[in-house]
Design a protein around this motif. Structure first.
Motif, mmCIF file in Angstrom:
data_model
loop_
_atom_site.group_PDB
_atom_site.id
_atom_site.type_symbol
_atom_site.label_atom_id
_atom_site.label_comp_id
_atom_site.label_asym_id
_atom_site.label_seq_id
_atom_site.Cartn_x
_atom_site.Cartn_y
_atom_site.Cartn_z
ATOM 1 N N ILE A 45 1.093 -1.381 -0.160
ATOM 2 C CA ILE A 45 -0.188 -0.084 -0.024
ATOM 3 C C ILE A 45 0.751 1.186 0.034
ATOM 4 O O ILE A 45 1.644 1.214 0.946
ATOM 5 C CB ILE A 45 -0.791 0.079 1.130
ATOM 6 C CG1 ILE A 45 -1.533 -1.312 1.317
ATOM 7 C CG2 ILE A 45 -1.705 1.389 1.141
ATOM 8 C CD1 ILE A 45 -3.118 -1.287 0.676
ATOM 9 N N GLY A 46 0.477 1.899 -0.896
ATOM 10 C CA GLY A 46 1.389 3.395 -0.983
ATOM 11 C C GLY A 46 2.751 3.439 -1.932
ATOM 12 O O GLY A 46 2.994 4.369 -2.254
ATOM 13 N N VAL A 57 0.013 4.012 -8.585
ATOM 14 C CA VAL A 57 -0.107 3.956 -6.719
ATOM 15 C C VAL A 57 -0.836 3.023 -6.442
ATOM 16 O O VAL A 57 -2.177 3.128 -6.819
ATOM 17 C CB VAL A 57 -0.426 5.470 -6.248
ATOM 18 C CG1 VAL A 57 -0.472 5.427 -4.664
ATOM 19 C CG2 VAL A 57 0.423 6.514 -6.810
ATOM 20 N N ILE A 58 -0.663 2.204 -5.554
ATOM 21 C CA ILE A 58 -1.395 1.139 -5.012
ATOM 22 C C ILE A 58 -2.094 1.565 -3.703
ATOM 23 O O ILE A 58 -1.211 2.185 -2.829
ATOM 24 C CB ILE A 58 -0.772 -0.294 -4.692
ATOM 25 C CG1 ILE A 58 0.131 -0.839 -5.912
ATOM 26 C CG2 ILE A 58 -1.694 -1.247 -4.010
ATOM 27 C CD1 ILE A 58 0.849 -2.154 -5.664
ATOM 28 N N THR A 59 -3.372 1.762 -3.696
ATOM 29 C CA THR A 59 -3.908 2.632 -2.673
ATOM 30 C C THR A 59 -4.961 1.615 -1.699
ATOM 31 O O THR A 59 -5.089 2.041 -0.394
ATOM 32 C CB THR A 59 -4.972 3.570 -3.182
ATOM 33 O OG1 THR A 59 -5.869 2.943 -4.074
ATOM 34 C CG2 THR A 59 -4.297 4.763 -4.124
ATOM 35 N N ASN A 60 -5.002 0.391 -2.152
ATOM 36 C CA ASN A 60 -5.876 -0.778 -1.380
ATOM 37 C C ASN A 60 -5.573 -1.881 -1.951
ATOM 38 O O ASN A 60 -5.096 -2.133 -2.909
ATOM 39 C CB ASN A 60 -7.245 -0.115 -1.337
ATOM 40 C CG ASN A 60 -8.175 -0.382 -0.140
ATOM 41 O OD1 ASN A 60 -7.475 -1.212 0.542
ATOM 42 N ND2 ASN A 60 -9.087 0.273 0.325
ATOM 43 N N ARG A 87 -4.406 -2.178 7.175
ATOM 44 C CA ARG A 87 -5.398 -1.568 6.471
ATOM 45 C C ARG A 87 -6.863 -2.123 6.122
ATOM 46 O O ARG A 87 -7.771 -1.739 6.085
ATOM 47 C CB ARG A 87 -4.670 -1.656 4.887
ATOM 48 C CG ARG A 87 -5.714 -0.687 4.075
ATOM 49 C CD ARG A 87 -5.738 0.614 4.285
ATOM 50 N NE ARG A 87 -4.804 1.489 4.171
ATOM 51 C CZ ARG A 87 -4.377 2.196 3.263
ATOM 52 N NH1 ARG A 87 -4.890 2.545 2.342
ATOM 53 N NH2 ARG A 87 -3.473 3.206 3.396
ATOM 54 N N VAL A 98 -13.081 8.528 3.482
ATOM 55 C CA VAL A 98 -12.584 9.084 2.080
ATOM 56 C C VAL A 98 -13.479 9.394 1.303
ATOM 57 O O VAL A 98 -14.618 9.178 1.358
ATOM 58 C CB VAL A 98 -11.631 7.688 1.513
ATOM 59 C CG1 VAL A 98 -11.443 7.680 0.080
ATOM 60 C CG2 VAL A 98 -10.729 6.969 2.526
#
Length: 197
Positions: A45-46, A57-60, A87, A98
């Motif tokens: 993540i991130g 970008v890997i967000t989840n 997470r 969010v």
């Protein structure tokens, strides 16, 4: 091997969909005669992944990813596995904070018809702007390929689109889509429901 699907981003010019077919991807700035390929340990993540001069970008992640990591602990640092655990545990909190999270609607007595009409209007907007997306929405939940979805699938669809998914709203939506005794929604019924005014 990496496959990349991009989510559509409204008013950004990004249509979304498949960006990259399943393939091995070399890391940037490595020598062409000795490529160093991305591996499972590079994803967390991130992280920013550069693929053919495009950055992602890997967000989840979902529970399947965490389960895979826990079953293959030799491929991932323990800190990465723990960050995914954390997470996913915070998932419900993130959905509330969010931007773009599922709608929380303050309900009033007798508002069901209005809510159903508003959900239907949102689905119709999608159908007008992208007819193929209507089929994709249906087929995503028709995973067993029976040609029909049910109330549980309709709830998942509404949540994915950040629409109200209260029990009475879902039941009313399903009732408007069904014309068979099995209580299942067929693709033609779903399409008619979404496209009608």
């Amino acid at each position: 091997m990496i496959t990349i699907y991009e989510p559509p981003v409204r008013n950004s010019g990004i249509i979304g969909g498949k960006f990259l077919e399943r393939t091995r991807v070399a890391k940037p700035n490595c020598p062409p005669d000795q490529p160093i390929f991305y591996g499972p340990q590079d994803f967390y993540i991130g992280v920013v992944i550069e693929v053919f001069r495009h950055r992602f970008v890997i967000t989840n992640a979902d529970e399947y990813v965490l389960k895979f990591m826990e079953e293959h602990t030799d491929q991932f640092p323990s800190s990465t596995v723990e960050s995914f655990r954390q997470r996913l545990a915070e998932g419900s909190l993130m959905r509330e904070t969010v931007k773009g999270a599922p709608m929380k609607v303050k309900r009033t007595e007798g508002d069901l018809a209005t809510l159903v009409q508003q959900v239907r209007a949102q689905l119709k907007k999608i159908a007008i702007t992208d007819k193929t997306r209507v089929n994709e929405m249906f087929l995503r939940y028709n995973s067993n390929r029976t040609g029909a979805i049910d109330a549980l699938n309709m709830r998942g669809l509404c949540r994915r689109l950040q629409l109200p998914a209260d029990d009475d709203v879902i039941n009313a939506l399903v009732a408007e889509c069904i014309d068979n005794p099995e209580g299942k929604i067929r693709l033609d019924n779903f399409r008619r429901f979404v496209e009608s005014s």
